[in-house]
Design a protein around this motif. Structure first.
Motif, mmCIF file in Angstrom:
data_model
loop_
_atom_site.group_PDB
_atom_site.id
_atom_site.type_symbol
_atom_site.label_atom_id
_atom_site.label_comp_id
_atom_site.label_asym_id
_atom_site.label_seq_id
_atom_site.Cartn_x
_atom_site.Cartn_y
_atom_site.Cartn_z
ATOM 1 N N LYS A 1 26.802 -9.148 -38.242
ATOM 2 C CA LYS A 1 25.588 -8.511 -37.731
ATOM 3 C C LYS A 1 24.435 -9.494 -37.621
ATOM 4 O O LYS A 1 23.721 -9.520 -36.612
ATOM 5 C CB LYS A 1 25.190 -7.345 -38.641
ATOM 6 N N TYR A 2 24.245 -10.310 -38.635
ATOM 7 C CA TYR A 2 23.043 -11.161 -38.672
ATOM 8 C C TYR A 2 23.252 -12.556 -38.083
ATOM 9 O O TYR A 2 22.285 -13.168 -37.618
ATOM 10 C CB TYR A 2 22.520 -11.247 -40.105
ATOM 11 N N THR A 3 24.471 -13.063 -38.090
ATOM 12 C CA THR A 3 24.703 -14.396 -37.509
ATOM 13 C C THR A 3 25.223 -14.320 -36.082
ATOM 14 O O THR A 3 25.154 -15.307 -35.348
ATOM 15 C CB THR A 3 25.718 -15.196 -38.338
ATOM 16 N N GLY A 4 25.777 -13.171 -35.705
ATOM 17 C CA GLY A 4 26.371 -13.041 -34.380
ATOM 18 C C GLY A 4 27.740 -13.699 -34.269
ATOM 19 O O GLY A 4 28.305 -13.768 -33.170
ATOM 20 N N ILE A 5 28.303 -14.166 -35.384
ATOM 21 C CA ILE A 5 29.602 -14.834 -35.368
ATOM 22 C C ILE A 5 30.698 -13.813 -35.663
ATOM 23 O O ILE A 5 30.645 -13.117 -36.680
ATOM 24 C CB ILE A 5 29.653 -15.975 -36.403
ATOM 25 N N ASP A 6 31.682 -13.739 -34.807
ATOM 26 C CA ASP A 6 32.782 -12.794 -34.971
ATOM 27 C C ASP A 6 33.576 -13.102 -36.245
ATOM 28 O O ASP A 6 33.745 -14.264 -36.618
ATOM 29 C CB ASP A 6 33.720 -12.865 -33.761
ATOM 30 N N GLU A 7 34.061 -12.052 -36.889
ATOM 31 C CA GLU A 7 34.741 -12.242 -38.179
ATOM 32 C C GLU A 7 36.044 -13.028 -38.051
ATOM 33 O O GLU A 7 36.561 -13.533 -39.050
ATOM 34 C CB GLU A 7 34.992 -10.904 -38.853
ATOM 35 N N GLN A 8 36.581 -13.158 -36.837
ATOM 36 C CA GLN A 8 37.787 -13.950 -36.648
ATOM 37 C C GLN A 8 37.500 -15.441 -36.516
ATOM 38 O O GLN A 8 38.414 -16.262 -36.571
ATOM 39 C CB GLN A 8 38.533 -13.460 -35.392
ATOM 40 N N HIS A 9 36.228 -15.781 -36.347
ATOM 41 C CA HIS A 9 35.834 -17.183 -36.156
ATOM 42 C C HIS A 9 35.947 -17.930 -37.485
ATOM 43 O O HIS A 9 35.617 -17.395 -38.543
ATOM 44 C CB HIS A 9 34.394 -17.241 -35.640
ATOM 45 N N SER A 10 36.387 -19.167 -37.434
ATOM 46 C CA SER A 10 36.560 -19.942 -38.669
ATOM 47 C C SER A 10 35.241 -20.163 -39.401
ATOM 48 O O SER A 10 35.221 -20.214 -40.646
ATOM 49 C CB SER A 10 37.228 -21.286 -38.369
ATOM 50 N N LEU A 11 34.138 -20.267 -38.675
ATOM 51 C CA LEU A 11 32.843 -20.434 -39.341
ATOM 52 C C LEU A 11 32.493 -19.194 -40.152
ATOM 53 O O LEU A 11 31.952 -19.294 -41.262
ATOM 54 C CB LEU A 11 31.746 -20.716 -38.304
ATOM 55 N N HIS A 12 32.760 -18.024 -39.595
ATOM 56 C CA HIS A 12 32.522 -16.776 -40.309
ATOM 57 C C HIS A 12 33.319 -16.764 -41.615
ATOM 58 O O HIS A 12 32.793 -16.422 -42.691
ATOM 59 C CB HIS A 12 32.929 -15.595 -39.421
ATOM 60 N N GLN A 13 34.571 -17.151 -41.534
ATOM 61 C CA GLN A 13 35.438 -17.153 -42.713
ATOM 62 C C GLN A 13 34.951 -18.145 -43.763
ATOM 63 O O GLN A 13 35.026 -17.877 -44.968
ATOM 64 C CB GLN A 13 36.878 -17.450 -42.279
ATOM 65 N N GLU A 14 34.414 -19.291 -43.292
ATOM 66 C CA GLU A 14 33.866 -20.277 -44.228
ATOM 67 C C GLU A 14 32.609 -19.753 -44.914
ATOM 68 O O GLU A 14 32.408 -19.969 -46.111
ATOM 69 C CB GLU A 14 33.546 -21.577 -43.484
ATOM 70 N N VAL A 15 31.762 -19.058 -44.185
ATOM 71 C CA VAL A 15 30.560 -18.473 -44.778
ATOM 72 C C VAL A 15 30.938 -17.482 -45.875
ATOM 73 O O VAL A 15 30.382 -17.494 -46.980
ATOM 74 C CB VAL A 15 29.695 -17.783 -43.697
ATOM 75 N N VAL A 16 31.894 -16.618 -45.577
ATOM 76 C CA VAL A 16 32.345 -15.625 -46.561
ATOM 77 C C VAL A 16 32.920 -16.310 -47.796
ATOM 78 O O VAL A 16 32.630 -15.934 -48.943
ATOM 79 C CB VAL A 16 33.376 -14.678 -45.920
ATOM 80 N N ARG A 17 33.734 -17.335 -47.575
ATOM 81 C CA ARG A 17 34.333 -18.062 -48.708
ATOM 82 C C ARG A 17 33.264 -18.698 -49.579
ATOM 83 O O ARG A 17 33.277 -18.573 -50.811
ATOM 84 C CB ARG A 17 35.306 -19.124 -48.187
ATOM 85 N N HIS A 18 32.305 -19.375 -48.931
ATOM 86 C CA HIS A 18 31.235 -20.029 -49.694
ATOM 87 C C HIS A 18 30.354 -18.998 -50.405
ATOM 88 O O HIS A 18 29.902 -19.238 -51.532
ATOM 89 C CB HIS A 18 30.376 -20.894 -48.769
ATOM 90 N N TYR A 19 30.128 -17.872 -49.774
ATOM 91 C CA TYR A 19 29.312 -16.818 -50.391
ATOM 92 C C TYR A 19 29.943 -16.383 -51.715
ATOM 93 O O TYR A 19 29.249 -16.259 -52.739
ATOM 94 C CB TYR A 19 29.196 -15.626 -49.447
#
Length: 392
Positions: free
Chosen positions: A358-376
């Motif tokens: 919602k806030y980054t506009g990055i789809d959850e399938q994108h590797s950057l999204h997955q990296e953000v979640v992992r780091h969080y």
């Protein structure tokens, strides 16, 4: 020469006002803060002190102020001005657009000299945004005439002006460094260039260099500093782990900028070094809460964290430190910051993964999204193991 400047706050007085004064302008500040307007009217001057060893101080005189709610008075000042500038925040531009339009309307009825209107905001294309808003208030028959006589050149501005309180409410303390870069306009070619402004033919490289270096680095320091319990950027930048995150993020954004604009690698490395020195200036106290505020805006797709990360992905450059900073921003919580409150509520109510999208506009399938979640999740575990905030 006369200048009208919207926004009599610390940045308006300590940065734009000082430079316009040094270039020979008499300045009329426009603000809706009644007490600030009254102070400027009564004193007609104020002091700006540099945050350096000597505490160099400059007197800015030949100034006054008017109430921004008095559109007729503001319009009259614009009609007689040689330049109009703003430092109000990009979201406030819509609130001053009607007064600017009225001033342009009066001016076009009286004379045909060119007028620069420069939005000195921390955003891409601030003057272009202001122009669009102003034109919504201009009569249709005047728009063509305005195109011939009023220019809205975009600008990039850079000076650290922390929150501050002094016995003298008009005194402002600013860092010695500043950059005010303005795009050249053919309409303004007949006017003398203003001393202190760096004029360029293409502004975008300078806007993104500042956004991806100063703004990115600052918020990386703030969000990691927050997680470790620091109150100021200067404290956070004494922590080797915070410094490593900031340097890592700026190496990633630097690689993006070099790829995107063919910046000289050595020169850009020196620029990064200069920025890091500014963050550690012992004569400034810049609060983590101020730099970290508005995390939703700072996590938006075109802002200082997500945009360079997406570009890095596009160019095949690592964005590990940028995605870690995005994760740290998602942990930022300040009850006095509406965006921080909204962000934390969204994570609780809709869940982390949808909130990141919602806030980054990055789809959850994108590797950057997955990296953000992992780091969080990693940052959360580290914070929990250390209690309230990470260990200093």
């Amino acid at each position: 020469m006369k200048a009208v400047h919207f926004g009599a706050g610390n940045i308006g007085r300590g940065f734009i006002g000082l430079l316009l004064h040094n270039a020979g302008y008499e300045i009329t500040f426009v603000d809706v803060n009644d007490s600030l307007v009254a102070e400027l009217q009564a004193k007609g001057q104020y002091a700006v002190r540099l945050a350096n060893e000597q505490g160099d101080t400059y007197l800015v005189d030949h100034v006054t102020a008017i109430d921004g709610k008095n559109i007729a008075l503001v319009a009259e000042a614009i009609a007689e001005a040689d330049i109009v500038t703003t430092a109000v925040g990009v979201t406030v531009l819509k609130h001053i657009a009607a007064a600017v339009a009225k001033g342009i309307e009066l001016r076009l009825a009286r004379e045909n000299t060119a007028l620069p209107v420069i939005a000195c905001e921390n955003a891409l294309g601030g003057s272009t945004v202001l122009k669009q808003l102003v034109y919504e208030h201009l009569p249709e028959e005047l728009k063509a005439k305005a195109e011939l006589h009023v220019a809205f050149p975009d600008a990039a501005v850079d000076r650290i002006v922390p929150l501050q309180q002094h016995e003298d409410p008009l005194l402002v303390v600013v860092e010695p460094f500043y950059e005010w870069t303005v795009e050249r306009s053919p309409l303004l070619a007949s006017l003398p260039e203003i001393e202190g402004i760096h004029y360029v033919d293409q502004l975008e490289p300078y806007i993104e260099r500042k956004l991806f270096t100063v703004n990115t680095g600052h918020c990386v320091a703030a969000y990691h500093g927050y997680l470790r319990g620091y109150e100021t950027i200067q404290e956070a930048m004494k922590d080797s782990e915070v410094i490593a995150e900031v340097k890592g993020a700026l190496q990633e954004t630097g690689a993006v900028l070099i790829e995107r604009y063919s910046f000289n690698e050595k020169d850009h490395g020196q620029y990064i070094g200069q920025i890091l020195e500014r963050f550690t200036n012992p004569h400034l106290l810049d609060e983590v809460s101020r730099i970290g505020r508005s995390p939703i805006r700072k996590l938006s797709p075109n802002d200082r964290l997500v945009r360079p990360a997406l570009l890095a992905y596009e160019y095949g450059i690592s964005a590990d430190h940028l995605t870690t900073a995005m994760a740290a921003a998602l942990h930022f919580h300040n009850e006095e910051d509406p965006e921080a409150v909204e962000l934390q509520l969204a994570i609780q109510e809709i869940g982390l993964i949808p909130a990141v999208t919602k806030y980054t506009g990055i789809d959850e399938q994108h590797s950057l999204h997955q990296e953000v979640v992992r780091h969080y999740r990693e940052l959360g575990l580290a914070a929990n193991s250390a209690g309230k905030g990470m260990s200093k």
